[in-house]
Write an enzyme that holds these catalytic residues in place. Structure first.
Site, mmCIF file in Angstrom:
data_model
loop_
_atom_site.group_PDB
_atom_site.id
_atom_site.type_symbol
_atom_site.label_atom_id
_atom_site.label_comp_id
_atom_site.label_asym_id
_atom_site.label_seq_id
_atom_site.Cartn_x
_atom_site.Cartn_y
_atom_site.Cartn_z
ATOM 1 N N CYS A 13 10.302 -22.091 5.444
ATOM 2 C CA CYS A 13 11.249 -21.255 4.702
ATOM 3 C C CYS A 13 10.506 -20.439 3.656
ATOM 4 O O CYS A 13 9.289 -20.557 3.506
ATOM 5 C CB CYS A 13 12.328 -22.113 4.030
ATOM 6 N N CYS A 16 8.132 -22.080 1.205
ATOM 7 C CA CYS A 16 6.761 -22.314 1.657
ATOM 8 C C CYS A 16 5.884 -21.111 1.342
ATOM 9 O O CYS A 16 4.709 -21.252 0.995
ATOM 10 C CB CYS A 16 6.733 -22.583 3.153
ATOM 11 N N ASP A 427 1.627 21.372 1.131
ATOM 12 C CA ASP A 427 0.461 22.244 1.074
ATOM 13 C C ASP A 427 0.610 23.268 2.205
ATOM 14 O O ASP A 427 1.258 22.986 3.214
ATOM 15 C CB ASP A 427 -0.809 21.406 1.261
ATOM 16 N N ASP A 626 -3.506 17.908 3.723
ATOM 17 C CA ASP A 626 -4.519 17.487 4.695
ATOM 18 C C ASP A 626 -5.947 17.688 4.212
ATOM 19 O O ASP A 626 -6.878 17.344 4.923
ATOM 20 C CB ASP A 626 -4.330 18.252 6.004
ATOM 21 N N ASP A 630 -6.300 18.113 -1.698
ATOM 22 C CA ASP A 630 -4.952 17.547 -1.809
ATOM 23 C C ASP A 630 -4.974 16.082 -2.252
ATOM 24 O O ASP A 630 -3.936 15.532 -2.613
ATOM 25 C CB ASP A 630 -4.224 17.629 -0.457
#
Length: 740
Positions: A13, A16, A427, A626, A630
């Site tokens: 459970c 634990c 961008d 990308d 950035d």
């Protein structure tokens, strides 16, 4: 700092989870330890060895083994299948002992406890039930004992106390009936056996359903070929994938999966990269192009050189990223863990109070019996398995679903936050546009054809390194043109180029170059202006001081950018274009794709400040980019989306990576985020309501008004099925379509 994955056994459970995490985090050198209850694994980061971690888990009362490679994963899956079958067998044996008792008891066919023959029969039933407790329920008692030794309490504690009390009370009635009032002499052997049967059956069903949640990972692992065809000393031979070395030459035939990452050195083909990008259309590859492990060679045969092997391949890194993300916990999950960690002790206190209340204030003749029954029912119904599973099971399915659509989500927090964004910053270059200039339009006059203008322009530019020149030359080569040799080549900085082709003086450049050479461009002025307004760069060509046409180059807008941006608007997001390009070009691009707000001429170092400015206005900002420039903005945003076709730096700075260069991935990730968080909330609501309503009913609050007490067997069935319900609800996410 190393990352170590462990397979954990003995967890029952969410209590634990807390115990094991606390144990691992207490080890010197560990910086973080996260338990995935749904997958029964631990992910540990820090400067520590695996043996120390395994020993620490063992000292906390659980089992652990390191997961190193795919074989370990296969062994884990095989062990879980064995355990699944074991649970089913234990459930059936417990049912064979308990169910006949229940049926015969309901039919009034069992003998009374009071007479000697009846007592002997009941003693035999008690022994059979003890066998059930030992064989079918032994793991509950073992788990409870381990937890107690470590000063903890978990689900096993509740089940062991409930069923153990029922059996012990029943045996007391059989062996020394005088100790218990006549009205309270009722045996609960069938309840103990059927509860064990139902809980084992529920655990087996839960395990089966949990297995489906990790199918995304299993499919990714299944993409890795077992062998590769390597050319060594001129001889082609098949070797196991682990023996492939860097820079070795491999052959790939039609229909085969590519074994490792590399570069094609001979031949060409079309490659199905849908496993990587989610894009079903095969990609044409030729010498010099990169190929990726796990993708499928569709047509031609080719040779390629291995550049990344083993854990360095893109596929291996994707598997690791998905697995790490599935093990992470969003804020909502950490809250559930905190509640679960105090839940079992609280239930035990409620159970004691329930017993005392019934024993002291219940009907005199039945106070002992009712105290036992209600206490046992409280213990059984309150197991917090569903609460512990509510979050991780949905996270696993949600992140796996995102991976199917070419979207890699780094952690649960990003998954939770993505659905709450109010603004998306895009961008321009490489995100909204293709990121590389290409020839977009050719306009000719004076009898020149488009192909002839392109051929002459490419011949002029073949010696130039300018990006616009490269776009023209690449377009000509794609058409398989044979370029002319030029003479008297001269690059005119900032303006264009001139040379001699077939003894004719040729100029290619901007309007300023034409003005400087007294060449009349008035006939094409309007065309050039229109091209400029569309964010294109028109270049005039003149032959012997006479204009023959315009060749226009631009960073073309991706085909699906406009549709993806419309989807962003449709889900209520404000979209902002952020670029270092000039205002006119930025506005031209924005108008073509439907973006209203433009922030242009921004220096790379200032992009993160623009993100922060919007955040200060109360916006929850997602940044999509990308490039290296950035990276700071991606890290500063609430959620950073990196285009996977971009640089490694951008990808490392982002929370979510889009494996193909489409903005549709952003919308898909947001939709998956919303669906996953919604699913988590459904699970948590169900688990909390179940326990909130179930415990008082089990304690007997309805008895004074309606005379209703909850049967312990029904409580056992309800507890077992609550976990199955949560897992089944999470598995509904597997059917979710982010673009549906």
């Amino acid at each position: 700092m190393a990352t170590i994955r462990l397979s954990i056994s003995g967890m029952s459970c969410a209590g634990c989870v807390t115990s094991i995490e606390d144990a691992l985090n207490s080890v010197e050198g560990v910086t973080s330890a996260i338990i995935n209850f749904a997958e029964h694994t631990a992910t540990v980061e820090g400067n520590v060895d695996s043996k120390t971690l395994v020993d620490q888990v063992a000292s906390a009362g659980y089992g652990a083994a390191e997961l190193n490679d795919l074989e370990d994963e296969a062994e884990k899956d095989a062990a879980e299948m064995v355990y699944y079958r074991s649970l089913l067998k234990k459930a059936w044996i417990a049912a064979l002992v308990g169910f006949p008792q229940f049926v015969l008891g309901m039919a009034g066919l069992l003998p009374a406890i009071e007479d000697d023959i009846g007592r002997q029969l009941w003693f035999g039933i008690g022994v059979a039930t003890l066998f059930v407790l030992v064989y079918s329920g032994g793991h509950f008692f073992t788990g409870a004992w381990k937890a107690a030794r470590n000063h903890n309490a978990n689900m096993d504690t509740l089940i062991a106390l409930g069923t153990g009390t029922a059996w012990l009370y029943s045996m007391v009635i059989i062996v020394v009936p005088d100790w218990v009032p006549a009205m309270a002499q009722y045996a609960y052997f069938e309840a103990a056996a059927i509860i064990i049967a139902l809980i084992n059956l529920g655990a087996a069903l839960e395990m089966r359903a949990r297995g489906k949640t990790s199918e995304a990972i299993k499919r990714l692992i299944g993409l890795q070929p077992k062998t590769a065809s390597v050319i060594r000393n001129g001889v082609e031979q098949d070797v196991v994938i682990e023996e492939v070395g860097l820079d070795e030459t491999l052959r790939v035939r039609p229909g085969e999966r590519i074994a490792v990452d590399g570069l094609i050195i001979e031949g060409q083909s079309s490659i199905d990269e849908s496993m990587l990008t989610g894009e079903p259309i095969p990609v044409q590859k030729q010498a010099g192009d990169e190929v990726v492990a796990g993708t499928i060679n569709k047509t031609g045969s080719f040779l390629f050189q291995a550049k990344r092997i083993g854990k360095d391949t893109a596929l291996a890194q994707i598997i690791e990223m998905v697995r790490t993300a599935q093990s992470s916990k969003p804020a909502i999950g950490r809250l559930a863990d905190k509640v679960s960690s105090i839940f079992v002790p609280s239930v035990m206190i409620i159970a004691v109070l329930t017993f005392l209340a019934w024993f002291n204030f219940g009907p005199v003749e039945q106070s002992t019996t009712l105290a036992i029954v209600t206490t046992m029912t409280v213990l059984i119904i309150a197991c917090p398995c569903a609460l512990g599973l509510a979050t991780p099971i949905s996270i696993m399915v949600g992140i796996g679903k995102a991976a199917e659509f070419g979207t890699l989500i780094r952690n649960g927090d990003a998954l939770q936050k993505a659905g709450k964004l109010t603004t998306i910053i895009l961008d321009k270059t490489g995100t909204v546009t293709e990121g590389r200039p290409s020839v977009t339009e050719i306009v000719t006059v004076d009898g020149w054809s488009d192909d002839k203008l392109l051929l002459w322009a490419a011949s002029l530019e073949q010696g130039s390194e300018h990006p616009l020149a490269e776009a023209i030359v690449n377009t000509a080569r794609e058409k398989h043109f044979t370029l002319f040799n030029v003479e008297n080549f001269n690059a005119i900085a900032g303006h264009g180029v001139e040379a001699t082709i077939e003894k004719q003086t040729v100029l290619l450049g901007n309007h300023k170059l034409m003005q400087d050479r007294d060449i009349d461009t008035s006939t094409m002025h309007e065309i050039a202006t229109n091209l400029t307004q569309k964010a294109q760069t028109p270049m005039f060509m003149a032959v012997n001081k006479r204009i023959v046409g315009i060749i226009s180059v631009a960073d073309a807008i991706k085909q699906d950018s406009k549709a993806a941006i419309k989807r962003l608007h449709d889900i209520g997001l404000k979209v902002v274009l952020l670029t270092g390009d000039n205002q006119a070009t930025a506005k031209a691009v924005a108008s073509q794709v439907g973006i209203d707000e433009v922030i242009a001429e921004v220096l790379p170092e200032d992009k993160a400040d623009k993100v922060a400015s919007l955040q200060q206005q109360g916006e929850r900002v997602g940044m999509v980019g990308d490039g290296i420039n950035d990276a700071p903005a991606l890290a500063r945003a609430d959620v950073g989306f990196a285009i996977g076709t971009g640089t490694d730096v951008a990808i490392e700075s982002a929370d979510i990576t889009l494996m193909r260069g489409s903005l549709h991935g952003v919308v898909d990730a947001i939709n998956i985020s919303k669906a996953t968080v919604r699913n988590i909330k459904q699970n948590l609501f169900g688990a909390f309501i179940y326990n909130t309503l179930g415990i008082p009913v089990a304690a007997g609050v309805l008895f004074p008004m309606l005379g209703i007490l909850l049967n312990p067997m029904i409580a056992g069935g309800a507890m077992a099925m609550s976990s199955v319900t949560v897992v089944s609800n999470a598995n509904r996410l597997r059917l979710f379509k982010p673009r549906g």
